[in-house]
Motif scaffolding. Structure first.
Motif, PDB file in Angstrom:
ATOM      1  N   ALA A 174      -5.502   9.039  -6.994  1.00 38.82           N
ATOM      2  CA  ALA A 174      -5.834   9.582  -5.680  1.00 38.82           C
ATOM      3  C   ALA A 174      -4.592  10.189  -5.042  1.00 38.82           C
ATOM      4  O   ALA A 174      -3.512   9.594  -5.064  1.00 38.82           O
ATOM      5  CB  ALA A 174      -6.408   8.499  -4.780  1.00 38.82           C
ATOM      6  N   LEU A 175      -4.761  11.364  -4.457  1.00 35.85           N
ATOM      7  CA  LEU A 175      -3.670  12.028  -3.745  1.00 35.85           C
ATOM      8  C   LEU A 175      -3.708  11.743  -2.254  1.00 35.85           C
ATOM      9  O   LEU A 175      -2.673  11.716  -1.594  1.00 35.85           O
ATOM     10  CB  LEU A 175      -3.723  13.537  -3.980  1.00 35.85           C
ATOM     11  CG  LEU A 175      -3.408  14.015  -5.392  1.00 35.85           C
ATOM     12  CD1 LEU A 175      -3.715  15.498  -5.523  1.00 35.85           C
ATOM     13  CD2 LEU A 175      -1.950  13.758  -5.727  1.00 35.85           C
ATOM     14  N   LYS A 195       3.157  16.948  -3.951  1.00 36.07           N
ATOM     15  CA  LYS A 195       4.470  16.682  -3.364  1.00 36.07           C
ATOM     16  C   LYS A 195       4.332  16.750  -1.848  1.00 36.07           C
ATOM     17  O   LYS A 195       3.968  17.783  -1.289  1.00 36.07           O
ATOM     18  CB  LYS A 195       5.510  17.697  -3.838  1.00 36.07           C
ATOM     19  CG  LYS A 195       5.954  17.522  -5.279  1.00 36.07           C
ATOM     20  CD  LYS A 195       7.086  18.483  -5.623  1.00 36.07           C
ATOM     21  CE  LYS A 195       7.627  18.219  -7.016  1.00 36.07           C
ATOM     22  NZ  LYS A 195       8.748  19.133  -7.346  1.00 36.07           N
ATOM     23  N   ASP A 196       4.594  15.629  -1.197  1.00 33.88           N
ATOM     24  CA  ASP A 196       4.554  15.568   0.263  1.00 33.88           C
ATOM     25  C   ASP A 196       5.492  14.445   0.689  1.00 33.88           C
ATOM     26  O   ASP A 196       5.129  13.274   0.661  1.00 33.88           O
ATOM     27  CB  ASP A 196       3.128  15.308   0.758  1.00 33.88           C
ATOM     28  CG  ASP A 196       3.047  15.291   2.281  1.00 33.88           C
ATOM     29  OD1 ASP A 196       4.090  15.478   2.937  1.00 33.88           O
ATOM     30  OD2 ASP A 196       1.947  15.077   2.807  1.00 33.88           O
ATOM     31  N   ASP A 201       4.295   6.573   2.674  1.00 33.58           N
ATOM     32  CA  ASP A 201       3.107   6.848   1.858  1.00 33.58           C
ATOM     33  C   ASP A 201       1.989   5.922   2.335  1.00 33.58           C
ATOM     34  O   ASP A 201       1.795   4.831   1.793  1.00 33.58           O
ATOM     35  CB  ASP A 201       3.424   6.621   0.379  1.00 33.58           C
ATOM     36  CG  ASP A 201       2.279   7.015  -0.526  1.00 33.58           C
ATOM     37  OD1 ASP A 201       1.234   7.461  -0.012  1.00 33.58           O
ATOM     38  OD2 ASP A 201       2.415   6.860  -1.745  1.00 33.58           O
ATOM     39  N   LEU A 202       1.265   6.335   3.359  1.00 35.19           N
ATOM     40  CA  LEU A 202       0.284   5.462   3.998  1.00 35.19           C
ATOM     41  C   LEU A 202      -0.892   5.138   3.089  1.00 35.19           C
ATOM     42  O   LEU A 202      -1.478   4.059   3.183  1.00 35.19           O
ATOM     43  CB  LEU A 202      -0.214   6.105   5.292  1.00 35.19           C
ATOM     44  CG  LEU A 202       0.844   6.332   6.374  1.00 35.19           C
ATOM     45  CD1 LEU A 202       0.217   7.007   7.587  1.00 35.19           C
ATOM     46  CD2 LEU A 202       1.505   5.025   6.773  1.00 35.19           C
ATOM     47  N   LYS A 203      -1.252   6.067   2.214  1.00 35.49           N
ATOM     48  CA  LYS A 203      -2.457   5.832   1.415  1.00 35.49           C
ATOM     49  C   LYS A 203      -2.342   4.574   0.561  1.00 35.49           C
ATOM     50  O   LYS A 203      -3.334   3.872   0.331  1.00 35.49           O
ATOM     51  CB  LYS A 203      -2.776   7.042   0.534  1.00 35.49           C
ATOM     52  CG  LYS A 203      -1.839   7.267  -0.637  1.00 35.49           C
ATOM     53  CD  LYS A 203      -2.283   8.441  -1.486  1.00 35.49           C
ATOM     54  CE  LYS A 203      -1.422   8.583  -2.733  1.00 35.49           C
ATOM     55  NZ  LYS A 203      -0.011   8.860  -2.431  1.00 35.49           N
ATOM     56  N   ASN A 204      -1.136   4.264   0.118  1.00 32.45           N
ATOM     57  CA  ASN A 204      -0.980   3.096  -0.748  1.00 32.45           C
ATOM     58  C   ASN A 204      -1.102   1.781   0.002  1.00 32.45           C
ATOM     59  O   ASN A 204      -1.218   0.727  -0.619  1.00 32.45           O
ATOM     60  CB  ASN A 204       0.358   3.168  -1.493  1.00 32.45           C
ATOM     61  CG  ASN A 204       0.249   3.976  -2.772  1.00 32.45           C
ATOM     62  OD1 ASN A 204      -0.707   3.822  -3.522  1.00 32.45           O
ATOM     63  ND2 ASN A 204       1.197   4.861  -3.001  1.00 32.45           N
ATOM     64  N   LEU A 205      -1.091   1.822   1.342  1.00 33.02           N
ATOM     65  CA  LEU A 205      -1.384   0.613   2.105  1.00 33.02           C
ATOM     66  C   LEU A 205      -2.844   0.208   1.940  1.00 33.02           C
ATOM     67  O   LEU A 205      -3.177  -0.977   1.933  1.00 33.02           O
ATOM     68  CB  LEU A 205      -1.096   0.831   3.591  1.00 33.02           C
ATOM     69  CG  LEU A 205       0.358   1.001   4.018  1.00 33.02           C
ATOM     70  CD1 LEU A 205       0.424   1.263   5.516  1.00 33.02           C
ATOM     71  CD2 LEU A 205       1.172  -0.239   3.664  1.00 33.02           C
ATOM     72  N   PHE A 206      -3.705   1.199   1.831  1.00 36.83           N
ATOM     73  CA  PHE A 206      -5.143   0.928   1.850  1.00 36.83           C
ATOM     74  C   PHE A 206      -5.720   0.756   0.448  1.00 36.83           C
ATOM     75  O   PHE A 206      -6.688   0.007   0.266  1.00 36.83           O
ATOM     76  CB  PHE A 206      -5.868   2.056   2.602  1.00 36.83           C
ATOM     77  CG  PHE A 206      -5.391   2.196   4.014  1.00 36.83           C
ATOM     78  CD1 PHE A 206      -5.791   1.299   4.990  1.00 36.83           C
ATOM     79  CD2 PHE A 206      -4.513   3.202   4.369  1.00 36.83           C
ATOM     80  CE1 PHE A 206      -5.335   1.410   6.298  1.00 36.83           C
ATOM     81  CE2 PHE A 206      -4.044   3.327   5.672  1.00 36.83           C
ATOM     82  CZ  PHE A 206      -4.462   2.418   6.642  1.00 36.83           C
ATOM     83  N   MET A 207      -5.141   1.429  -0.544  1.00 35.12           N
ATOM     84  CA  MET A 207      -5.617   1.240  -1.911  1.00 35.12           C
ATOM     85  C   MET A 207      -5.143  -0.118  -2.408  1.00 35.12           C
ATOM     86  O   MET A 207      -3.958  -0.435  -2.365  1.00 35.12           O
ATOM     87  CB  MET A 207      -5.124   2.371  -2.814  1.00 35.12           C
ATOM     88  CG  MET A 207      -5.859   3.673  -2.553  1.00 35.12           C
ATOM     89  SD  MET A 207      -5.538   4.952  -3.782  1.00 35.12           S
ATOM     90  CE  MET A 207      -3.909   5.483  -3.280  1.00 35.12           C
TER      91      MET A 207
END
Length: 493
Positions: A174-175, A195-196, A201-207
């Motif tokens: 997931a990006l 690349k951002d 990296d907020l997404k990895n808090l929820f995954m």
């Protein structure tokens, strides 16, 4: 700011809340009939059965946010649920509402050039795979439950599956994410960028957070070139150590084309053949260990069978492999995979089963199987070890079937004893007590024994920051004083 357990609602406030939800979502999507909600209250293996005021089925991200805001105002717990195929009790409610994401099932966008897809959380995994295939691409996450599990749950639990060796866990697939937070705000993190570097990296808090920090409503998924050539082999070996040596040879010869290397012991194959009528013995003789191996390539004319013939042929000459077969048709390939994918369901026919989903470094996976098997057999003579799984990424499902003739409840009463035996060995090998199933309820009280205390403190800090009222899937992953059952299932479950 401290986290507190959510107090139960009295009947009147509960009815007011449900009326508000029905007014916005429609009465058909706020289900309270016991027969209608029963399937949402029970974990797939039947180890846990909970309770809920209702099953609420929003149809959009905005409706999810509305439900969360209303529940937050009323102090009502929310258990997000996708396909309810989890194996650790993470989706079982104990009061509050079940928030089903099944109606959020649209694929919003597919960008073939960028090789990405925006899929809502309620999309069934098989439908995501199919949409990618129709565009000539591949979404590689593959699980036995792919016909019913949903992508939001896959991401919330950081699902693994059979293709992790080549493509990684769900976290790597997931990006970006769209997430409803505990206060009802919507975080739009649906970036399709590779690349951002603009902050955390907020997404990895929820995954992998199992719905305890926020509710995933959509995701930007990575796609890959479609598979145009496959070769699948089933091999018989004398030990897991020989399996590991064969894995090393194939990895060196095939590189990225080595997509899967699944391990099964003799007992595992025996029970599939015993309880699955359509199963056919793949090799003429019996062997201590088996490997199910797949090579795959986006090239139409890739000589994958040639790689197998060269590597496995040499391994047979060296005495490393005792026997082997290579599927000569797609039907034969699917039949070989069926032997592996049926394994989880047929274990129930052998009586009580105590399950462990663990990971160790790949270099130590055979050693782990030997050491943990010896320790468990010493603790309970006659216990039948069913250690199988994803050899190429070190994830072994170290399951124990009860001794023949033993009382099931008496066997399950030893769950905590076997947890300590197996998990202590995993810790000694610098492994993980949860490789791909998550923590949920069943491993909640195990986590403090094995998680680094600083890491655990950071987890509590994140929970306090993102869900201070503790309304999102309370009692799962972290123990916060909620009025929930013991983490381990009762012997009579």
């Amino acid at each position: 700011m401290s986290i507190h357990a959510v107090p139960p609602l009295t009947d009147a406030p509960a009815q007011v809340l449900l009326a508000h939800l029905a007014e916005r979502l429609g009465a058909a999507h706020v289900r309270t009939d016991p027969d209608e909600i029963a399937l949402h209250l029970r974990e797939e293996r039947g180890l846990y059965t909970g309770t809920a005021l209702a099953v609420v089925r929003p149809g959009s991200t905005e409706e999810v946010a509305f439900v969360v805001r209303e529940c937050a105002a009323a102090g009502v717990a929310i258990v997000p649920q996708g396909g309810n195929t989890g194996l650790v009790g993470g989706g079982v409610p104990y009061g509050g509402i079940v928030l089903s994401l099944a109606r959020l099932n649209r694929i919003r966008e597919l960008d073939a050039v960028n090789a990405t897809m925006v899929a809502e959380a309620g999309c069934v995994l098989a439908d995501v795979q199919r949409a990618a295939a129709e565009a000539g691409l591949l979404f590689p996450l593959s699980l036995p439950s792919e016909g019913s599990c949903r992508i939001g749950g896959n991401l919330a639990t950081n699902a693994g599956g059979t293709a992790v060796l080549r493509y990684g866990n769900a976290r790597e697939l997931a990006l970006g994410l769209e997430v409803v937070l505990a206060d009802g705000r919507i975080w739009n993190g649906l970036t399709a960028l590779r690349k951002d570097n603009t902050g955390y990296d907020l997404k990895n808090l929820f995954m992998g957070s199992e719905g305890t920090l926020g509710i995933i409503t959509a995701a930007v998924l990575k796609l890959f070139p479609g598979i145009r050539s496959r070769a699948t082999a089933f091999v018989g070996l004398a030990s897991p150590h020989d399996a590991l040596r064969l894995f090393e040879r194939l990895r060196a010869a095939a590189g990225a084309e080595l997509t899967a290397f699944e391990y099964m012991p003799r007992f595992a194959l025996e029970i599939v053949l015993r309880h699955h009528a359509a199963a056919v013995r793949p090799l003429a003789g019996e062997h201590h260990s088996y490997g199910l191996i797949e090579l795959a390539s986006p090239q139409q004319d890739a000589d994958l069978a040639g790689i197998f013939e060269e590597v496995v042929g040499a391994a047979i000459e060296d005495g490393l492999v005792e026997d082997a077969t290579i599927a000569s048709s797609d039907a034969q390939r699917l039949a070989l995979w069926d032997l592996r994918e049926r394994l989880s369901e047929v274990q129930r026919y052998e009586g009580g089963s105590i399950k462990h989903d663990v990971a160790v470094p790949v270099s130590r996976v055979a050693e782990f199987i030997d050491q943990a098997t010896a320790a468990c057999e010493s603790e309970m003579p006659g216990v039948r070890v069913c250690a199988f799984g994803h050899f190429g990424d070190g994830n072994i499902h170290f399951n124990l079937s009860q001794p023949v003739g033993m009382d099931r409840n008496a066997f399950l009463a030893a769950w905590e004893t076997f947890n300590r035996i197996v998990h202590d060995i995993v810790r000694e090998m610098h492994g993980s007590i949860s490789a791909e199933h998550g923590i949920g309820l069943i491993k909640r009280d195990e986590l403090p024994h094995y998680k680094d205390p600083v890491a655990l403190d950071l987890m509590f800090t994140l929970k306090r920051a993102l869900d201070p009222a503790n309304i999102l899937n309370p009692g799962k992953v972290l123990a916060l004083g909620e009025n929930l059952p013991d983490a381990l299932p009762a012997a009579g479950a």
